[in-house]
Design a protein around this motif. Sequence first.
Motif, PDB file in Angstrom:
ATOM      1  N   ILE A 180       0.844  -1.201   0.000  1.00  0.00           N
ATOM      2  CA  ILE A 180       0.000   0.000   0.000  1.00  0.00           C
ATOM      3  C   ILE A 180       0.876   1.247   0.000  1.00  0.00           C
ATOM      4  CG2 ILE A 180      -1.644   1.330   1.403  1.00  0.00           C
ATOM      5  CD1 ILE A 180      -2.860  -1.338   2.292  1.00  0.00           C
ATOM      6  N   TRP A 181       1.946   1.202   0.767  1.00  0.00           N
ATOM      7  CA  TRP A 181       2.856   2.346   0.790  1.00  0.00           C
ATOM      8  C   TRP A 181       3.511   2.571  -0.575  1.00  0.00           C
ATOM      9  CZ3 TRP A 181       3.910   6.529   3.405  1.00  0.00           C
ATOM     10  CH2 TRP A 181       5.132   7.194   3.181  1.00  0.00           C
ATOM     11  N   GLN A 182       3.915   1.467  -1.231  1.00  0.00           N
ATOM     12  CA  GLN A 182       4.546   1.585  -2.544  1.00  0.00           C
ATOM     13  C   GLN A 182       3.579   2.149  -3.584  1.00  0.00           C
ATOM     14  OE1 GLN A 182       5.999  -2.521  -3.054  1.00  0.00           O
ATOM     15  NE2 GLN A 182       8.072  -1.684  -3.162  1.00  0.00           N
ATOM     16  N   GLN A 183       2.326   1.713  -3.528  1.00  0.00           N
ATOM     17  CA  GLN A 183       1.363   2.086  -4.559  1.00  0.00           C
ATOM     18  C   GLN A 183       0.676   3.410  -4.279  1.00  0.00           C
ATOM     19  OE1 GLN A 183      -1.257  -1.286  -4.689  1.00  0.00           O
ATOM     20  NE2 GLN A 183       0.330  -2.688  -5.444  1.00  0.00           N
ATOM     21  N   GLN A 184       0.378   3.696  -3.002  1.00  0.00           N
ATOM     22  CA  GLN A 184      -0.431   4.867  -2.681  1.00  0.00           C
ATOM     23  C   GLN A 184       0.289   5.883  -1.799  1.00  0.00           C
ATOM     24  OE1 GLN A 184      -4.105   3.453  -0.942  1.00  0.00           O
ATOM     25  NE2 GLN A 184      -4.327   1.815  -2.448  1.00  0.00           N
ATOM     26  N   LYS A 185       1.492   5.546  -1.340  1.00  0.00           N
ATOM     27  CA  LYS A 185       2.237   6.414  -0.436  1.00  0.00           C
ATOM     28  C   LYS A 185       1.430   6.777   0.811  1.00  0.00           C
ATOM     29  CE  LYS A 185       5.740   6.434  -3.152  1.00  0.00           C
ATOM     30  NZ  LYS A 185       6.918   5.611  -2.816  1.00  0.00           N
ATOM     31  N   SER A 186       0.679   5.804   1.299  1.00  0.00           N
ATOM     32  CA  SER A 186      -0.096   5.991   2.522  1.00  0.00           C
ATOM     33  C   SER A 186       0.062   4.750   3.396  1.00  0.00           C
ATOM     34  CB  SER A 186      -1.576   6.216   2.203  1.00  0.00           C
ATOM     35  OG  SER A 186      -2.126   5.082   1.553  1.00  0.00           O
ATOM     36  N   ILE A 187      -0.217   4.919   4.680  1.00  0.00           N
ATOM     37  CA  ILE A 187      -0.077   3.804   5.628  1.00  0.00           C
ATOM     38  C   ILE A 187      -1.404   3.055   5.715  1.00  0.00           C
ATOM     39  CG2 ILE A 187       0.418   3.171   8.008  1.00  0.00           C
ATOM     40  CD1 ILE A 187       2.089   5.698   8.227  1.00  0.00           C
ATOM     41  N   GLY A 188      -1.354   1.764   5.500  1.00  0.00           N
ATOM     42  CA  GLY A 188      -2.559   0.944   5.635  1.00  0.00           C
ATOM     43  C   GLY A 188      -2.791   0.617   7.099  1.00  0.00           C
ATOM     44  N   PHE A 189      -3.483   1.521   7.810  1.00  0.00           N
ATOM     45  CA  PHE A 189      -3.638   1.376   9.261  1.00  0.00           C
ATOM     46  C   PHE A 189      -4.408   0.105   9.624  1.00  0.00           C
ATOM     47  CE2 PHE A 189      -2.832   5.979   9.012  1.00  0.00           C
ATOM     48  CZ  PHE A 189      -1.820   6.066   9.958  1.00  0.00           C
ATOM     49  N   GLN A 190      -5.359  -0.300   8.774  1.00  0.00           N
ATOM     50  CA  GLN A 190      -6.119  -1.524   9.059  1.00  0.00           C
ATOM     51  C   GLN A 190      -5.198  -2.730   9.095  1.00  0.00           C
ATOM     52  OE1 GLN A 190      -8.999  -2.533   6.075  1.00  0.00           O
ATOM     53  NE2 GLN A 190      -9.689  -4.379   7.126  1.00  0.00           N
ATOM     54  N   PHE A 191      -4.354  -2.851   8.087  1.00  0.00           N
ATOM     55  CA  PHE A 191      -3.445  -3.998   8.032  1.00  0.00           C
ATOM     56  C   PHE A 191      -2.313  -3.872   9.050  1.00  0.00           C
ATOM     57  CE2 PHE A 191      -5.390  -3.929   3.780  1.00  0.00           C
ATOM     58  CZ  PHE A 191      -5.908  -5.213   3.762  1.00  0.00           C
ATOM     59  N   MET A 192      -1.931  -2.639   9.380  1.00  0.00           N
ATOM     60  CA  MET A 192      -0.947  -2.435  10.429  1.00  0.00           C
ATOM     61  C   MET A 192      -1.489  -2.937  11.768  1.00  0.00           C
ATOM     62  SD  MET A 192       2.129  -1.323  11.089  1.00  0.00           S
ATOM     63  CE  MET A 192       2.601  -0.074   9.861  1.00  0.00           C
ATOM     64  N   GLY A 193      -2.761  -2.628  12.039  1.00  0.00           N
ATOM     65  CA  GLY A 193      -3.394  -3.107  13.263  1.00  0.00           C
ATOM     66  C   GLY A 193      -3.494  -4.623  13.305  1.00  0.00           C
ATOM     67  N   LEU A 194      -3.858  -5.212  12.150  1.00  0.00           N
ATOM     68  CA  LEU A 194      -3.936  -6.679  12.089  1.00  0.00           C
ATOM     69  C   LEU A 194      -2.561  -7.311  12.293  1.00  0.00           C
ATOM     70  CD1 LEU A 194      -6.395  -7.139   9.073  1.00  0.00           C
ATOM     71  CD2 LEU A 194      -6.847  -7.717  11.463  1.00  0.00           C
ATOM     72  N   ALA A 195      -1.538  -6.703  11.697  1.00  0.00           N
ATOM     73  CA  ALA A 195      -0.171  -7.228  11.863  1.00  0.00           C
ATOM     74  C   ALA A 195       0.238  -7.183  13.327  1.00  0.00           C
ATOM     75  CB  ALA A 195       0.806  -6.429  11.007  1.00  0.00           C
ATOM     76  N   LEU A 196      -0.108  -6.103  14.012  1.00  0.00           N
ATOM     77  CA  LEU A 196       0.222  -5.970  15.431  1.00  0.00           C
ATOM     78  C   LEU A 196      -0.522  -7.001  16.263  1.00  0.00           C
ATOM     79  CD1 LEU A 196       1.668  -4.378  17.652  1.00  0.00           C
ATOM     80  CD2 LEU A 196      -0.328  -2.845  17.734  1.00  0.00           C
ATOM     81  N   PHE A 197      -1.818  -7.199  15.967  1.00  0.00           N
ATOM     82  CA  PHE A 197      -2.607  -8.174  16.724  1.00  0.00           C
ATOM     83  C   PHE A 197      -2.068  -9.581  16.539  1.00  0.00           C
ATOM     84  CE2 PHE A 197      -6.026 -11.370  16.296  1.00  0.00           C
ATOM     85  CZ  PHE A 197      -6.384 -11.474  17.634  1.00  0.00           C
ATOM     86  N   PHE A 198      -1.895  -9.996  15.275  1.00  0.00           N
ATOM     87  CA  PHE A 198      -1.446 -11.365  15.024  1.00  0.00           C
ATOM     88  C   PHE A 198       0.005 -11.562  15.477  1.00  0.00           C
ATOM     89  CE2 PHE A 198      -5.012 -11.265  11.937  1.00  0.00           C
ATOM     90  CZ  PHE A 198      -5.672 -12.401  12.374  1.00  0.00           C
ATOM     91  N   GLY A 199       0.843 -10.544  15.291  1.00  0.00           N
ATOM     92  CA  GLY A 199       2.239 -10.671  15.704  1.00  0.00           C
ATOM     93  C   GLY A 199       2.389 -10.769  17.209  1.00  0.00           C
ATOM     94  N   SER A 200       1.686  -9.912  17.943  1.00  0.00           N
ATOM     95  CA  SER A 200       1.762  -9.968  19.409  1.00  0.00           C
ATOM     96  C   SER A 200       1.157 -11.264  19.948  1.00  0.00           C
ATOM     97  CB  SER A 200       1.054  -8.753  20.017  1.00  0.00           C
ATOM     98  OG  SER A 200      -0.310  -8.703  19.612  1.00  0.00           O
ATOM     99  N   SER A 201       0.095 -11.742  19.298  1.00  0.00           N
ATOM    100  CA  SER A 201      -0.509 -13.019  19.708  1.00  0.00           C
ATOM    101  C   SER A 201       0.464 -14.175  19.472  1.00  0.00           C
ATOM    102  CB  SER A 201      -1.803 -13.266  18.944  1.00  0.00           C
ATOM    103  OG  SER A 201      -2.776 -12.284  19.240  1.00  0.00           O
ATOM    104  N   ALA A 202       1.165 -14.153  18.328  1.00  0.00           N
ATOM    105  CA  ALA A 202       2.153 -15.192  18.038  1.00  0.00           C
ATOM    106  C   ALA A 202       3.274 -15.170  19.064  1.00  0.00           C
ATOM    107  CB  ALA A 202       2.715 -14.998  16.632  1.00  0.00           C
ATOM    108  N   ALA A 203       3.738 -13.966  19.448  1.00  0.00           N
ATOM    109  CA  ALA A 203       4.797 -13.852  20.449  1.00  0.00           C
ATOM    110  C   ALA A 203       4.330 -14.367  21.809  1.00  0.00           C
ATOM    111  CB  ALA A 203       5.242 -12.393  20.564  1.00  0.00           C
ATOM    112  N   LEU A 204       3.090 -14.039  22.176  1.00  0.00           N
ATOM    113  CA  LEU A 204       2.543 -14.511  23.448  1.00  0.00           C
ATOM    114  C   LEU A 204       2.433 -16.030  23.466  1.00  0.00           C
ATOM    115  CD1 LEU A 204       1.288 -13.577  26.158  1.00  0.00           C
ATOM    116  CD2 LEU A 204      -0.935 -13.549  25.016  1.00  0.00           C
ATOM    117  N   MET A 205       1.961 -16.606  22.353  1.00  0.00           N
ATOM    118  CA  MET A 205       1.844 -18.065  22.286  1.00  0.00           C
ATOM    119  C   MET A 205       3.210 -18.733  22.240  1.00  0.00           C
ATOM    120  SD  MET A 205      -1.515 -18.829  19.907  1.00  0.00           S
ATOM    121  CE  MET A 205      -1.140 -17.690  18.578  1.00  0.00           C
TER     122      MET A 205
END
Length: 481
Positions: free
Chosen positions: A229-254
Amino acid sequence: MRFSHVVSILAGIVAALAVALLPLQIVGLVAGVLIVGSLILIEPAALLVLLLVFAPLRALLNTESAVFASNDPGQLLLAGLLAVVAGANIVRFRRVRLTGIPVTILPLLVYFLAITLSVTSTVSVNGWLREWVKWLQILLLALLTIYLSWRVPLIYIVAALVTAGAANAAIGLYQFFGGSGALHLLVNGRFFRAFGTFGQPNPFGASMGILIPVAASVSVACLFKVWRIWQQQKSIGFQFMGLALFFGSSAALMAAGLIASWSRGAWLGFFASITIITLSFPPRLWQSMALLVFGGVSATVAWFAGLVPTAISARLATITEDVFSLNDVRGVDITSANYAVVERLAHWQAALRMAEAQPATGIGAGNYAIAYDNYRLINWVEPLGHAHNFYLNVMAETGIIGLVAYLFFWLLIFYFTWQARRHPDMIKRGIVVGLLGSWTYIAVHSLTDNLYVNNLFMHIGVMLGLLAVVYQDAFSFFRAE
């Protein structure tokens, strides 16, 4: 004053009186029923989320609650989900296209038929029926996941799976740092092996190991999505950033929960699953090999530089004793040092004796513990529920026919998952690669344990349904092109 305002005021008064006058357990039960009922009215798929989160409470309730000991939340929620789907959507359900279902159902049905066939030589029909119903539920949950994926985004179902794992991981870490106080699970005189709501460390570690690959892979896919999204639109995909944080932190916790389980089988399965994810996620082979070499070199350097905690390295050094020891233990002197290994091998030999007695169809699915006394070695009285090697357990209970069917089932699932990883959508590709890691984990950890316990098989059924959905979607895309 509007009628809705009057109703709200009266509801608040009733709620206040209930809290003040009624026992707290009854208030909590009524509140829970109201919340669940509201969620079902909004979206029936909420029942699937509740099922995934609360199903692993089965072992905890059986041991800690006199009130709910006879109730299985997973079974109750599954019955409720089936009732909602059948009652409210029966017409639409019958019109669901079945194009993608054989991906999951065909190989699963092969093993299901082998389990059914084992009734012809079963020791106990009741034991066989319990195992048969378990695999029927796996089948039903795969179908329900396919159906519900038409109502809610697929990522929501994945999030429900990961939430269930993260919640259990949090409980396990609390236990590890002293919350359980179980002296027989003491590690280095300071910590306690985590068991979550599973009652035992090994199945708890298995639940972590099965779900970590999905959480980690989807997190990486979301980060790739943010980068595109950043490459194509030069904007931050906050929805996918939030999902990455949720799944990444959950993976670390597990992952922390997996370590806290202190289960060597879980650790071995985790390493194998991460290896497969590393090989299959990058689009080019040289990238996979580069990541694999980098990871291998990093792990080797950490090992020889003493960066791995001594307790963990010592535990890892004995991992081959659990998995690759194949000695006859009938004449072995039992000591405190070799007890765990000899006990495991004794149960392996008991399973082999069962398979020799009924080579074609076995002693009946779910009958290992029931028939154990007739096949055990002399010093090992307790059946422990299973053979501590699921492949041997399958051969003992369903014979050569069942073992071949079980291997055929998983080989086909691996093949379909590998094919589905070509999906052009990055998030769905991440789901499939994560599933590939989960299947690898199950295959490896099954060398030492039975992972289909404490309703964990329900999560596996949902994951098989996810595979069917993404596989159908991937090949519909390829046919359209």
